[in-house]
Write a protein that holds these residues in place. Structure first.
Motif, PDB file in Angstrom:
ATOM      1  N   TRP A 131       5.012  -1.691   1.832  1.00  0.00           N
ATOM      2  CA  TRP A 131       3.871  -1.360   0.981  1.00  0.00           C
ATOM      3  C   TRP A 131       3.531   0.131   1.102  1.00  0.00           C
ATOM      4  CZ3 TRP A 131      -1.614  -3.779   2.028  1.00  0.00           C
ATOM      5  CH2 TRP A 131      -2.491  -3.378   1.043  1.00  0.00           C
ATOM      6  N   ARG A 132       3.466   0.621   2.327  1.00  0.00           N
ATOM      7  CA  ARG A 132       3.140   2.035   2.538  1.00  0.00           C
ATOM      8  C   ARG A 132       4.236   2.959   1.978  1.00  0.00           C
ATOM      9  NH1 ARG A 132       1.077  -0.083   7.601  1.00  0.00           N
ATOM     10  NH2 ARG A 132      -1.187  -0.037   7.478  1.00  0.00           N
ATOM     11  N   ALA A 133       5.494   2.531   2.065  1.00  0.00           N
ATOM     12  CA  ALA A 133       6.594   3.350   1.561  1.00  0.00           C
ATOM     13  C   ALA A 133       6.584   3.437   0.034  1.00  0.00           C
ATOM     14  CB  ALA A 133       7.931   2.783   2.038  1.00  0.00           C
ATOM     15  N   LEU A 134       6.162   2.391  -0.638  1.00  0.00           N
ATOM     16  CA  LEU A 134       6.169   2.364  -2.096  1.00  0.00           C
ATOM     17  C   LEU A 134       4.886   2.911  -2.726  1.00  0.00           C
ATOM     18  CD1 LEU A 134       7.827  -1.125  -2.675  1.00  0.00           C
ATOM     19  CD2 LEU A 134       8.900   1.122  -2.843  1.00  0.00           C
ATOM     20  N   SER A 135       3.794   2.902  -1.990  1.00  0.00           N
ATOM     21  CA  SER A 135       2.509   3.356  -2.534  1.00  0.00           C
ATOM     22  C   SER A 135       2.451   4.874  -2.579  1.00  0.00           C
ATOM     23  CB  SER A 135       1.357   2.840  -1.678  1.00  0.00           C
ATOM     24  OG  SER A 135       1.314   1.445  -1.688  1.00  0.00           O
ATOM     25  N   THR A 136       1.845   5.384  -3.640  1.00  0.00           N
ATOM     26  CA  THR A 136       1.660   6.833  -3.757  1.00  0.00           C
ATOM     27  C   THR A 136       0.218   7.238  -3.507  1.00  0.00           C
ATOM     28  OG1 THR A 136       1.238   6.688  -6.143  1.00  0.00           O
ATOM     29  CG2 THR A 136       3.542   7.026  -5.423  1.00  0.00           C
ATOM     30  N   ALA A 137      -0.674   6.256  -3.384  1.00  0.00           N
ATOM     31  CA  ALA A 137      -2.082   6.574  -3.147  1.00  0.00           C
ATOM     32  C   ALA A 137      -2.750   5.429  -2.400  1.00  0.00           C
ATOM     33  CB  ALA A 137      -2.808   6.814  -4.457  1.00  0.00           C
ATOM     34  N   ASP A 138      -3.815   5.758  -1.743  1.00  0.00           N
ATOM     35  CA  ASP A 138      -4.650   4.788  -1.046  1.00  0.00           C
ATOM     36  C   ASP A 138      -5.971   4.740  -1.817  1.00  0.00           C
ATOM     37  OD1 ASP A 138      -6.530   3.593   0.710  1.00  0.00           O
ATOM     38  OD2 ASP A 138      -5.306   4.141   2.429  1.00  0.00           O
ATOM     39  N   ALA A 139      -6.487   3.557  -2.059  1.00  0.00           N
ATOM     40  CA  ALA A 139      -7.720   3.435  -2.839  1.00  0.00           C
ATOM     41  C   ALA A 139      -8.852   4.258  -2.230  1.00  0.00           C
ATOM     42  CB  ALA A 139      -8.136   1.970  -2.939  1.00  0.00           C
ATOM     43  N   ARG A 140      -8.829   4.432  -0.929  1.00  0.00           N
ATOM     44  CA  ARG A 140      -9.878   5.222  -0.268  1.00  0.00           C
ATOM     45  C   ARG A 140      -9.701   6.715  -0.522  1.00  0.00           C
ATOM     46  NH1 ARG A 140      -8.519   2.565   5.341  1.00  0.00           N
ATOM     47  NH2 ARG A 140      -6.545   3.039   4.384  1.00  0.00           N
ATOM     48  N   GLN A 141      -8.519   7.122  -0.987  1.00  0.00           N
ATOM     49  CA  GLN A 141      -8.254   8.540  -1.192  1.00  0.00           C
ATOM     50  C   GLN A 141      -8.232   8.949  -2.662  1.00  0.00           C
ATOM     51  OE1 GLN A 141      -4.496   8.749   0.754  1.00  0.00           O
ATOM     52  NE2 GLN A 141      -5.376   8.898   2.796  1.00  0.00           N
ATOM     53  N   THR A 142      -8.567   8.035  -3.577  1.00  0.00           N
ATOM     54  CA  THR A 142      -8.522   8.372  -4.996  1.00  0.00           C
ATOM     55  C   THR A 142      -9.635   9.320  -5.392  1.00  0.00           C
ATOM     56  OG1 THR A 142      -9.815   6.414  -5.563  1.00  0.00           O
ATOM     57  CG2 THR A 142      -7.400   6.221  -5.663  1.00  0.00           C
ATOM     58  N   GLY A 143     -10.674   9.395  -4.615  1.00  0.00           N
ATOM     59  CA  GLY A 143     -11.757  10.327  -4.902  1.00  0.00           C
ATOM     60  C   GLY A 143     -12.917   9.735  -5.651  1.00  0.00           C
ATOM     61  N   MET A 167      -0.319   1.627  -6.175  1.00  0.00           N
ATOM     62  CA  MET A 167      -1.078   1.079  -5.054  1.00  0.00           C
ATOM     63  C   MET A 167      -0.755  -0.400  -4.937  1.00  0.00           C
ATOM     64  SD  MET A 167      -4.780   3.026  -5.133  1.00  0.00           S
ATOM     65  CE  MET A 167      -5.484   2.083  -6.434  1.00  0.00           C
ATOM     66  N   GLY A 168      -1.013  -0.944  -3.787  1.00  0.00           N
ATOM     67  CA  GLY A 168      -0.806  -2.369  -3.557  1.00  0.00           C
ATOM     68  C   GLY A 168      -2.115  -3.025  -3.169  1.00  0.00           C
ATOM     69  N   GLY A 169      -2.149  -4.332  -3.256  1.00  0.00           N
ATOM     70  CA  GLY A 169      -3.353  -5.064  -2.893  1.00  0.00           C
ATOM     71  C   GLY A 169      -3.062  -6.540  -2.742  1.00  0.00           C
ATOM     72  N   LEU A 170      -4.089  -7.269  -2.465  1.00  0.00           N
ATOM     73  CA  LEU A 170      -3.979  -8.709  -2.259  1.00  0.00           C
ATOM     74  C   LEU A 170      -4.853  -9.400  -3.290  1.00  0.00           C
ATOM     75  CD1 LEU A 170      -3.048 -11.087  -0.432  1.00  0.00           C
ATOM     76  CD2 LEU A 170      -5.106 -10.703   0.912  1.00  0.00           C
ATOM     77  N   VAL A 171      -4.249 -10.218  -4.128  1.00  0.00           N
ATOM     78  CA  VAL A 171      -4.995 -10.983  -5.123  1.00  0.00           C
ATOM     79  C   VAL A 171      -5.549 -12.208  -4.424  1.00  0.00           C
ATOM     80  CG1 VAL A 171      -4.867 -12.250  -7.315  1.00  0.00           C
ATOM     81  CG2 VAL A 171      -3.513 -10.169  -6.986  1.00  0.00           C
ATOM     82  N   THR A 172      -6.870 -12.325  -4.396  1.00  0.00           N
ATOM     83  CA  THR A 172      -7.495 -13.454  -3.712  1.00  0.00           C
ATOM     84  C   THR A 172      -7.952 -14.539  -4.674  1.00  0.00           C
ATOM     85  OG1 THR A 172      -9.633 -12.347  -3.721  1.00  0.00           O
ATOM     86  CG2 THR A 172      -8.252 -12.056  -1.762  1.00  0.00           C
ATOM     87  N   ALA A 173      -8.098 -14.206  -5.951  1.00  0.00           N
ATOM     88  CA  ALA A 173      -8.503 -15.204  -6.946  1.00  0.00           C
ATOM     89  C   ALA A 173      -8.088 -14.722  -8.331  1.00  0.00           C
ATOM     90  CB  ALA A 173     -10.008 -15.417  -6.904  1.00  0.00           C
ATOM     91  N   THR A 174      -7.869 -15.658  -9.211  1.00  0.00           N
ATOM     92  CA  THR A 174      -7.563 -15.324 -10.593  1.00  0.00           C
ATOM     93  C   THR A 174      -8.475 -16.136 -11.501  1.00  0.00           C
ATOM     94  OG1 THR A 174      -5.848 -17.024 -10.711  1.00  0.00           O
ATOM     95  CG2 THR A 174      -5.136 -14.794 -10.158  1.00  0.00           C
TER      96      THR A 174
END
Length: 185
Positions: A131-143, A167-174
Protein backbone atom coordinates in the motif's frame (compact mmCIF):
# COMPACT_ATOMS: atom_id res chain seq x y z
CA UNK A 1 -21.69 0.23 37.28
CA UNK A 2 -19.80 -2.85 36.07
CA UNK A 3 -16.55 -0.92 35.57
CA UNK A 4 -16.92 0.60 39.04
CA UNK A 5 -17.38 -2.86 40.54
CA UNK A 6 -14.29 -4.20 38.77
CA UNK A 7 -12.16 -1.21 39.82
CA UNK A 8 -13.30 -1.29 43.45
CA UNK A 9 -12.68 -5.05 43.73
CA UNK A 10 -9.23 -4.69 42.20
CA UNK A 11 -8.26 -1.79 44.46
CA UNK A 12 -9.61 -3.60 47.55
CA UNK A 13 -8.08 -7.03 46.92
CA UNK A 14 -5.34 -6.55 44.33
CA UNK A 15 -5.11 -7.39 40.65
CA UNK A 16 -6.99 -10.30 39.16
CA UNK A 17 -4.67 -13.28 38.65
CA UNK A 18 -6.75 -15.34 36.23
CA UNK A 19 -10.14 -15.49 34.56
CA UNK A 20 -11.27 -17.78 37.38
CA UNK A 21 -10.14 -15.23 39.96
CA UNK A 22 -11.95 -12.44 38.13
CA UNK A 23 -15.20 -14.40 37.84
CA UNK A 24 -15.12 -15.56 41.46
CA UNK A 25 -14.38 -12.13 42.97
CA UNK A 26 -16.85 -9.92 41.11
CA UNK A 27 -20.47 -9.29 42.05
CA UNK A 28 -22.50 -11.27 39.53
CA UNK A 29 -25.46 -8.94 39.89
CA UNK A 30 -23.38 -5.97 38.72
CA UNK A 31 -20.94 -7.56 36.27
CA UNK A 32 -22.93 -9.69 33.86
CA UNK A 33 -21.92 -12.58 31.68
CA UNK A 34 -21.96 -10.23 28.67
CA UNK A 35 -19.54 -7.83 30.40
CA UNK A 36 -17.04 -10.65 31.07
CA UNK A 37 -17.32 -11.77 27.45
CA UNK A 38 -16.77 -8.19 26.27
CA UNK A 39 -13.68 -7.84 28.47
CA UNK A 40 -12.17 -10.96 26.91
CA UNK A 41 -13.01 -9.90 23.33
CA UNK A 42 -11.61 -6.39 23.89
CA UNK A 43 -8.31 -7.76 25.17
CA UNK A 44 -8.70 -6.61 28.78
CA UNK A 45 -7.79 -10.10 30.01
CA UNK A 46 -4.65 -10.51 27.87
CA UNK A 47 -2.48 -10.13 30.98
CA UNK A 48 -3.59 -13.61 32.08
CA UNK A 49 -1.36 -15.07 29.35
CA UNK A 50 -4.08 -17.23 27.81
CA UNK A 51 -5.25 -16.87 24.19
CA UNK A 52 -8.49 -14.89 23.92
CA UNK A 53 -10.41 -17.68 22.23
CA UNK A 54 -9.60 -20.09 25.09
CA UNK A 55 -10.43 -17.37 27.64
CA UNK A 56 -13.77 -16.91 25.90
CA UNK A 57 -14.62 -20.60 26.27
CA UNK A 58 -13.51 -20.66 29.91
CA UNK A 59 -15.40 -17.47 30.79
CA UNK A 60 -18.48 -18.70 28.97
CA UNK A 61 -18.47 -21.92 30.96
CA UNK A 62 -17.87 -20.20 34.30
CA UNK A 63 -20.55 -17.58 33.73
CA UNK A 64 -23.08 -20.12 32.40
CA UNK A 65 -23.38 -21.31 35.99
CA UNK A 66 -24.42 -17.81 37.04
CA UNK A 67 -27.65 -18.07 35.12
CA UNK A 68 -28.38 -21.55 36.40
CA UNK A 69 -27.46 -20.56 39.95
CA UNK A 70 -24.94 -23.39 40.16
CA UNK A 71 -21.27 -24.05 39.55
CA UNK A 72 -20.26 -24.95 36.05
CA UNK A 73 -18.30 -28.05 35.17
CA UNK A 74 -15.08 -26.09 34.79
CA UNK A 75 -15.32 -24.15 38.03
CA UNK A 76 -13.27 -25.50 40.88
CA UNK A 77 -14.67 -25.91 44.35
CA UNK A 78 -12.99 -24.61 47.47
CA UNK A 79 -11.29 -27.96 48.06
CA UNK A 80 -9.88 -28.10 44.52
CA UNK A 81 -7.57 -25.24 45.48
CA UNK A 82 -5.58 -27.72 47.57
CA UNK A 83 -5.00 -30.13 44.68
CA UNK A 84 -1.71 -30.21 42.86
CA UNK A 85 -1.40 -28.34 39.57
CA UNK A 86 -1.68 -31.63 37.68
CA UNK A 87 -4.95 -32.67 39.32
CA UNK A 88 -6.62 -29.27 39.77
CA UNK A 89 -7.81 -29.01 36.17
CA UNK A 90 -11.01 -30.76 35.23
CA UNK A 91 -10.93 -33.02 32.15
CA UNK A 92 -12.98 -30.45 30.22
CA UNK A 93 -10.60 -27.61 31.10
CA UNK A 94 -7.61 -29.75 30.08
CA UNK A 95 -9.15 -30.23 26.61
CA UNK A 96 -9.17 -26.46 26.16
CA UNK A 97 -5.37 -26.36 26.20
CA UNK A 98 -5.49 -27.19 22.49
CA UNK A 99 -7.57 -24.06 21.76
CA UNK A 100 -5.38 -21.29 20.40
CA UNK A 101 -5.86 -17.63 19.58
CA UNK A 102 -8.47 -16.31 17.16
CA UNK A 103 -7.14 -15.54 13.72
CA UNK A 104 -6.12 -11.89 13.22
CA UNK A 105 -9.25 -10.74 11.33
CA UNK A 106 -11.53 -12.25 14.01
CA UNK A 107 -9.52 -10.75 16.87
CA UNK A 108 -9.54 -7.32 15.22
CA UNK A 109 -13.27 -7.54 14.45
CA UNK A 110 -14.00 -8.23 18.12
CA UNK A 111 -11.82 -5.30 19.21
CA UNK A 112 -13.60 -3.00 16.78
CA UNK A 113 -17.01 -4.29 17.91
CA UNK A 114 -16.26 -3.91 21.63
CA UNK A 115 -14.18 -0.71 21.64
CA UNK A 116 -14.92 1.03 18.37
CA UNK A 117 -11.26 0.94 17.32
CA UNK A 118 -8.42 -1.55 16.81
CA UNK A 119 -5.91 -2.21 19.60
CA UNK A 120 -3.62 -5.08 18.63
CA UNK A 121 -3.25 -4.24 14.96
CA UNK A 122 -5.13 -3.05 11.88
CA UNK A 123 -6.79 -5.03 9.08
CA UNK A 124 -4.45 -3.41 6.53
CA UNK A 125 -1.22 -4.24 8.40
CA UNK A 126 -0.59 -7.30 6.22
CA UNK A 127 -0.60 -5.25 3.02
CA UNK A 128 0.91 -2.04 4.42
CA UNK A 129 4.24 -2.34 2.54
CA UNK A 130 2.47 -2.75 -0.82
CA UNK A 131 0.00 0.00 0.00
CA UNK A 132 2.76 2.45 0.94
CA UNK A 133 4.74 1.60 -2.21
CA UNK A 134 1.77 2.26 -4.51
CA UNK A 135 0.38 5.35 -2.77
CA UNK A 136 1.52 8.78 -3.87
CA UNK A 137 -0.13 10.69 -1.03
CA UNK A 138 -1.33 10.31 2.52
CA UNK A 139 -4.76 11.75 3.35
CA UNK A 140 -3.16 13.58 6.27
CA UNK A 141 -0.73 15.30 3.89
CA UNK A 142 -3.18 16.51 1.22
CA UNK A 143 -3.43 19.88 2.90
CA UNK A 144 -7.21 20.13 3.03
CA UNK A 145 -8.69 20.34 6.50
CA UNK A 146 -12.50 20.63 6.33
CA UNK A 147 -12.74 21.96 9.89
CA UNK A 148 -10.46 24.87 8.92
CA UNK A 149 -12.41 25.89 5.80
CA UNK A 150 -14.06 29.28 6.23
CA UNK A 151 -16.66 28.80 3.53
CA UNK A 152 -17.45 26.74 0.46
CA UNK A 153 -15.00 28.86 -1.57
CA UNK A 154 -12.02 27.37 0.29
CA UNK A 155 -13.23 23.87 -0.50
CA UNK A 156 -13.78 24.64 -4.19
CA UNK A 157 -10.37 26.32 -4.43
CA UNK A 158 -8.65 23.29 -2.93
CA UNK A 159 -10.25 20.85 -5.35
CA UNK A 160 -9.80 23.18 -8.34
CA UNK A 161 -6.05 22.49 -8.25
CA UNK A 162 -6.73 19.14 -9.98
CA UNK A 163 -3.99 17.25 -8.17
CA UNK A 164 -3.79 13.59 -9.09
CA UNK A 165 -2.97 11.27 -6.21
CA UNK A 166 -3.15 7.56 -5.46
CA UNK A 167 -4.32 6.65 -1.98
CA UNK A 168 -5.57 3.51 -0.31
CA UNK A 169 -8.19 2.90 2.32
CA UNK A 170 -10.51 0.42 3.93
CA UNK A 171 -14.15 0.26 2.86
CA UNK A 172 -16.17 -0.45 5.99
CA UNK A 173 -19.68 -0.12 4.52
CA UNK A 174 -21.40 0.34 1.21
CA UNK A 175 -24.79 1.75 0.31
CA UNK A 176 -26.20 0.65 -3.04
CA UNK A 177 -29.11 2.61 -4.44
CA UNK A 178 -31.09 2.77 -7.67
CA UNK A 179 -31.86 5.87 -9.67
CA UNK A 180 -35.31 6.61 -11.01
CA UNK A 181 -34.15 5.12 -14.30
CA UNK A 182 -33.27 1.87 -12.54
CA UNK A 183 -29.49 2.10 -12.72
CA UNK A 184 -27.50 1.18 -9.64
CA UNK A 185 -25.02 3.54 -8.08
Amino acid sequence: QAVGELLSERSAHGPFNSIDDLCLRIDRRTVSRKVVDSLVKAGACDSFGIPRQRLSFIADDITAGWERGAESELQRSFFDAFDTAATALSPTRAKLDAVGEWDVPTRLAFEKEMLGFYVSGHPLDAIAPVWRALSTADARQTGFQPEQADDAGDTAEFFAEQRRVVMGGLVTATDWRKSRKGTSY
